[in-house]
Motif scaffolding. Sequence first.
Motif, PDB file in Angstrom:
ATOM      1  N   LEU A 152     -10.001 -73.677 -69.208  1.00  0.00           N
ATOM      2  CA  LEU A 152     -11.456 -73.515 -69.288  1.00  0.00           C
ATOM      3  C   LEU A 152     -12.109 -73.349 -67.925  1.00  0.00           C
ATOM      4  O   LEU A 152     -13.306 -73.099 -67.860  1.00  0.00           O
ATOM      5  CB  LEU A 152     -12.074 -74.702 -70.016  1.00  0.00           C
ATOM      6  CG  LEU A 152     -11.893 -74.648 -71.530  1.00  0.00           C
ATOM      7  CD1 LEU A 152     -12.429 -75.889 -72.170  1.00  0.00           C
ATOM      8  CD2 LEU A 152     -12.596 -73.435 -72.092  1.00  0.00           C
ATOM      9  N   SER A 187     -15.759 -82.791 -77.236  1.00  0.00           N
ATOM     10  CA  SER A 187     -15.037 -82.164 -76.129  1.00  0.00           C
ATOM     11  C   SER A 187     -15.937 -81.463 -75.121  1.00  0.00           C
ATOM     12  O   SER A 187     -15.439 -80.757 -74.257  1.00  0.00           O
ATOM     13  CB  SER A 187     -13.971 -81.208 -76.659  1.00  0.00           C
ATOM     14  OG  SER A 187     -14.444 -80.509 -77.774  1.00  0.00           O
ATOM     15  N   PHE A 188     -17.255 -81.660 -75.213  1.00  0.00           N
ATOM     16  CA  PHE A 188     -18.191 -81.139 -74.194  1.00  0.00           C
ATOM     17  C   PHE A 188     -18.048 -79.664 -73.922  1.00  0.00           C
ATOM     18  O   PHE A 188     -18.057 -79.239 -72.781  1.00  0.00           O
ATOM     19  CB  PHE A 188     -18.010 -81.840 -72.855  1.00  0.00           C
ATOM     20  CG  PHE A 188     -18.100 -83.310 -72.931  1.00  0.00           C
ATOM     21  CD1 PHE A 188     -19.294 -83.902 -73.286  1.00  0.00           C
ATOM     22  CD2 PHE A 188     -17.022 -84.105 -72.673  1.00  0.00           C
ATOM     23  CE1 PHE A 188     -19.382 -85.261 -73.357  1.00  0.00           C
ATOM     24  CE2 PHE A 188     -17.107 -85.466 -72.755  1.00  0.00           C
ATOM     25  CZ  PHE A 188     -18.288 -86.042 -73.091  1.00  0.00           C
ATOM     26  N   LEU A 189     -17.892 -78.846 -74.950  1.00  0.00           N
ATOM     27  CA  LEU A 189     -17.755 -77.419 -74.679  1.00  0.00           C
ATOM     28  C   LEU A 189     -19.096 -76.712 -74.837  1.00  0.00           C
ATOM     29  O   LEU A 189     -19.869 -77.009 -75.738  1.00  0.00           O
ATOM     30  CB  LEU A 189     -16.720 -76.805 -75.623  1.00  0.00           C
ATOM     31  CG  LEU A 189     -15.325 -77.365 -75.410  1.00  0.00           C
ATOM     32  CD1 LEU A 189     -14.358 -76.805 -76.405  1.00  0.00           C
ATOM     33  CD2 LEU A 189     -14.860 -77.077 -74.016  1.00  0.00           C
ATOM     34  N   GLY A 190     -19.349 -75.762 -73.952  1.00  0.00           N
ATOM     35  CA  GLY A 190     -20.604 -75.001 -74.016  1.00  0.00           C
ATOM     36  C   GLY A 190     -21.798 -75.784 -73.534  1.00  0.00           C
ATOM     37  O   GLY A 190     -22.922 -75.580 -73.963  1.00  0.00           O
ATOM     38  N   MET A 191     -21.527 -76.720 -72.588  1.00  0.00           N
ATOM     39  CA  MET A 191     -22.582 -77.624 -72.130  1.00  0.00           C
ATOM     40  C   MET A 191     -23.683 -76.914 -71.355  1.00  0.00           C
ATOM     41  O   MET A 191     -24.847 -77.288 -71.458  1.00  0.00           O
ATOM     42  CB  MET A 191     -21.915 -78.650 -71.211  1.00  0.00           C
ATOM     43  CG  MET A 191     -22.357 -80.049 -71.406  1.00  0.00           C
ATOM     44  SD  MET A 191     -22.192 -80.564 -73.074  1.00  0.00           S
ATOM     45  CE  MET A 191     -23.405 -81.799 -73.148  1.00  0.00           C
ATOM     46  N   TYR A 246      -8.493 -77.945 -70.509  1.00  0.00           N
ATOM     47  CA  TYR A 246      -9.566 -77.836 -69.526  1.00  0.00           C
ATOM     48  C   TYR A 246      -9.152 -77.073 -68.274  1.00  0.00           C
ATOM     49  O   TYR A 246     -10.009 -76.613 -67.522  1.00  0.00           O
ATOM     50  CB  TYR A 246     -10.131 -79.218 -69.199  1.00  0.00           C
ATOM     51  CG  TYR A 246     -10.825 -79.768 -70.413  1.00  0.00           C
ATOM     52  CD1 TYR A 246     -12.092 -79.317 -70.746  1.00  0.00           C
ATOM     53  CD2 TYR A 246     -10.208 -80.654 -71.280  1.00  0.00           C
ATOM     54  CE1 TYR A 246     -12.727 -79.756 -71.885  1.00  0.00           C
ATOM     55  CE2 TYR A 246     -10.831 -81.094 -72.419  1.00  0.00           C
ATOM     56  CZ  TYR A 246     -12.099 -80.643 -72.715  1.00  0.00           C
ATOM     57  OH  TYR A 246     -12.722 -81.063 -73.861  1.00  0.00           O
ATOM     58  N   GLY A 268     -12.943 -72.237 -75.271  1.00  0.00           N
ATOM     59  CA  GLY A 268     -12.350 -73.500 -75.700  1.00  0.00           C
ATOM     60  C   GLY A 268     -11.846 -73.416 -77.127  1.00  0.00           C
ATOM     61  O   GLY A 268     -10.767 -73.921 -77.438  1.00  0.00           O
TER      62      GLY A 268
END
Lengths: 208, 206
Positions: free
Chosen positions: B109, A21-25, B106, A123
């Motif tokens: 987010l 989920s591409f979190l904290g990229m 999202y 997230g």
Amino acid sequence: MEHAFSLFVRSIFVDNMIFASFLGMCSYLAVSKNVKTSFGLGVAVTFVLLVTLPVNYLLQTKVLAADGIFGIDLTYLSFILFIAVIAGIVQLVEMVVERFSPSLYNALGIFLPLIAVNCAIMGGSLFMQQRISMDPATSSQAIGSVGDAFIYALGSGIGWLLAIVALAAIREKMAYSVVPKSLQGLGITFITVGLMAMAFMCFSGLSL
Amino acid sequence: MSSLFSKDNQKVFLEPLNLNNPILVQVLGICSALAVTSKLEPSIVMGLSVTVITAFSNVIISLLRKTIPNRIRIIIQLVVVAALVTIVSMVLKAFAYDVSVELSVYVGLIITNCILMGRLEAFAMSNEPWPSFLDGVGSGLGYAWILVVVGAVRELFGSGTLLNIRIIPQFCYDAGYMDNGMMTMPAMAMIILGCVVWAHRALVKE
């Protein structure tokens, strides 16, 4: 017990924060230049997740939900409340780390306060909010108690730690290889993460 | 009137679109750029939402900048952004329910989108409201066009459509053409964005 175990394994490998989920990229790309600092950041993120997720779970179910203490549905306040809790706890963690481990404090530098705006933390809370409505009997992703929230936080934190340490190790080695000029730095890092994500896709068939 | 669009203000607006692009050069706001771009429609909606939120949070913080105590500024900025994101998320739920389901967490987010915090810290805290507004719109659009490019490539090659309208005609499929299912997977988003960065660095010389 079985549910807790599969939730734990799923959140590390299948629903990995970075690869699924591409979190904290942002901090993932910026800090992954050497293994040691990236390990420190991974531990800090895990710790903040471990504290904020159970707190936000209790807020969501006991205060904001329609059957909470106010008896009205306040979930529209969830974004503001979650981010306030996260910012407050990060401030607290920052003070504790500064007091008890100045060397880690200096190594993490600006990235410690920035954990407050790390999307992995927010997230985690938002995914948890979605998963509360799932049925634990049918879905291994469901979160039905504070204990589940804690396990989900631990699993996602470890998954994030694993991903950042792996990328840092690859980038340390890659410093010695020849990369086309305009692909250097950011470009090649993206492609590396893409290939790592493909490798992690093979876990998605895992059924627990 | 001329002072509203002076050289400096134009620069503030145009720079983030290309030379100082938030995604390609400053490496901010990557998370959502990757996660929502499997189709073109959610990419456009997401780009516009971020533009609106950056612009207005920049204005609000710029108006308040002299009254905010330095030590607690991050929390104040977060609360302003969270309030705006709540409004946008409600508007999306009311007028574009399908897209808001697709965007799922999202939208929330956007609060932790680094572009917002970056612009608030670096620009709005030390500038007048009008330049801050232009800076916000510029940064938001700079973010949006990357999303549109990645979203268009992924939807075209992943499902053969654009905005759910079929682009690749049926006879191609009859002749043996197949959609690349890999394109709709998260992993390809990284690789396409990597290639966009590559092309941008190769074409634009500092």
